[in-house]
Design a protein around this motif. Structure first.
Motif, PDB file in Angstrom:
ATOM      1  N   UNK A 274       8.101  -9.820  -3.300  1.00  0.00           N
ATOM      2  CA  UNK A 274       9.360  -9.073  -3.146  1.00  0.00           C
ATOM      3  C   UNK A 274       9.132  -7.635  -2.706  1.00  0.00           C
ATOM      4  N   UNK A 275       7.994  -7.065  -3.085  1.00  0.00           N
ATOM      5  CA  UNK A 275       7.700  -5.692  -2.663  1.00  0.00           C
ATOM      6  C   UNK A 275       7.529  -5.609  -1.159  1.00  0.00           C
ATOM      7  N   UNK A 276       7.075  -6.708  -0.542  1.00  0.00           N
ATOM      8  CA  UNK A 276       6.864  -6.721   0.901  1.00  0.00           C
ATOM      9  C   UNK A 276       8.193  -6.579   1.637  1.00  0.00           C
ATOM     10  N   UNK A 277       9.221  -7.241   1.134  1.00  0.00           N
ATOM     11  CA  UNK A 277      10.522  -7.163   1.781  1.00  0.00           C
ATOM     12  C   UNK A 277      11.002  -5.717   1.826  1.00  0.00           C
ATOM     13  N   UNK A 278      10.827  -5.001   0.723  1.00  0.00           N
ATOM     14  CA  UNK A 278      11.254  -3.604   0.670  1.00  0.00           C
ATOM     15  C   UNK A 278      10.453  -2.746   1.637  1.00  0.00           C
ATOM     16  N   UNK A 279       9.149  -2.963   1.705  1.00  0.00           N
ATOM     17  CA  UNK A 279       8.314  -2.190   2.628  1.00  0.00           C
ATOM     18  C   UNK A 279       8.677  -2.464   4.074  1.00  0.00           C
ATOM     19  N   UNK A 280       8.865  -3.738   4.392  1.00  0.00           N
ATOM     20  CA  UNK A 280       9.200  -4.125   5.759  1.00  0.00           C
ATOM     21  C   UNK A 280      10.525  -3.504   6.178  1.00  0.00           C
ATOM     22  N   UNK A 281      11.488  -3.525   5.257  1.00  0.00           N
ATOM     23  CA  UNK A 281      12.789  -2.941   5.562  1.00  0.00           C
ATOM     24  C   UNK A 281      12.646  -1.446   5.839  1.00  0.00           C
ATOM     25  N   UNK A 282      11.857  -0.775   5.031  1.00  0.00           N
ATOM     26  CA  UNK A 282      11.692   0.667   5.194  1.00  0.00           C
ATOM     27  C   UNK A 282      10.989   1.025   6.492  1.00  0.00           C
TER      28      UNK A 282
END
Length: 208
Positions: free
Chosen positions: A94-102
């Motif tokens: 789930x942390x990857x989704x946040x990083x990718x979005x940013x």
């Protein structure tokens, strides 16, 4: 005693742990340096600025995900297998989704799955714009589904025991529907069913 030399991999590992636990917003160069017991300048030396560090974390995670190998006897089943694998990889990070979005790096994260999907689309007889549309439709379905799952998880964490919605008039007219909607959704089953329906429709274009 000789001092242990800090490596780039150690910096990335610590940054990854920090993001996994607290999200990208918690990742600061000063906080990372404190976590590693080193100077901020040492962090900059190994990974550059914060933006470069986040990009490196995304690349590192994509490498961990590795190539996605389809399974199954037909293009349709293999495409569904790729979608399920990609969902699993994203759901586990789930942390990857946040990083990718940013960082605006969604396309980079989807590249391994995209390569497998392109091969299967070609095998199914799709070419050009139709193949591209099929590949993107599958990717969007996977990412959208994962985002909805993540939003539901966060909502449940914030408001545990929230009251269930009341039955609609249409549900009262269909008791079986009402009972089914009252039960918790099975994300795995729902994802597979929706993906199979989508892929069937997309591949039918190859025969027209």
């Amino acid at each position: 005693m000789s001092r242990t030399v800090l490596t780039r991999e150690q910096v990335l590992e610590a940054a990854d742990d920090l993001v996994r636990q607290h999200g990208p917003d918690a990742l600061t160069m000063r906080g990372l340096a404190a976590r590693l017991g080193t100077a901020v300048t040492s962090i900059y030396w190994h990974v550059g600025n914060r933006e470069s560090l986040l990009d490196a974390l995304v690349e590192r995670t994509v490498e961990e995900m590795g190539a996605i190998q389809p399974t199954g006897r037909t293009p349709a089943t293999r495409i569904v297998s790729v979608a399920r694998r990609l969902r699993g990889e994203l759901h586990a990070r789930p942390h990857l989704i946040a990083m990718v979005h940013e960082r605006g790096l969604t396309e980079r994260v989807l590249l391994p799955a995209q390569r497998a999907l392109v091969r299967e689309a070609h095998t199914a007889g799709l070419r050009g714009a139709r193949a591209a549309e099929a590949v993107r439709a599958v990717q969007f379905q996977v990412v959208g589904f994962v985002l909805v799952e993540r939003a539901r998880e966060l909502a449940q964490d914030e408001t545990p025991g929230r009251e269930r919605p009341r039955k609609s008039a249409s549900a009262r007219k269909d008791p079986a529907l009402a009972r089914a909607l009252a039960r918790p959704a099975d994300p795995e089953r729902l994802f597979t069913a929706s993906m199979r329906a989508l892929v069937k429709s997309l591949l039918a274009q190859g025969s027209t």
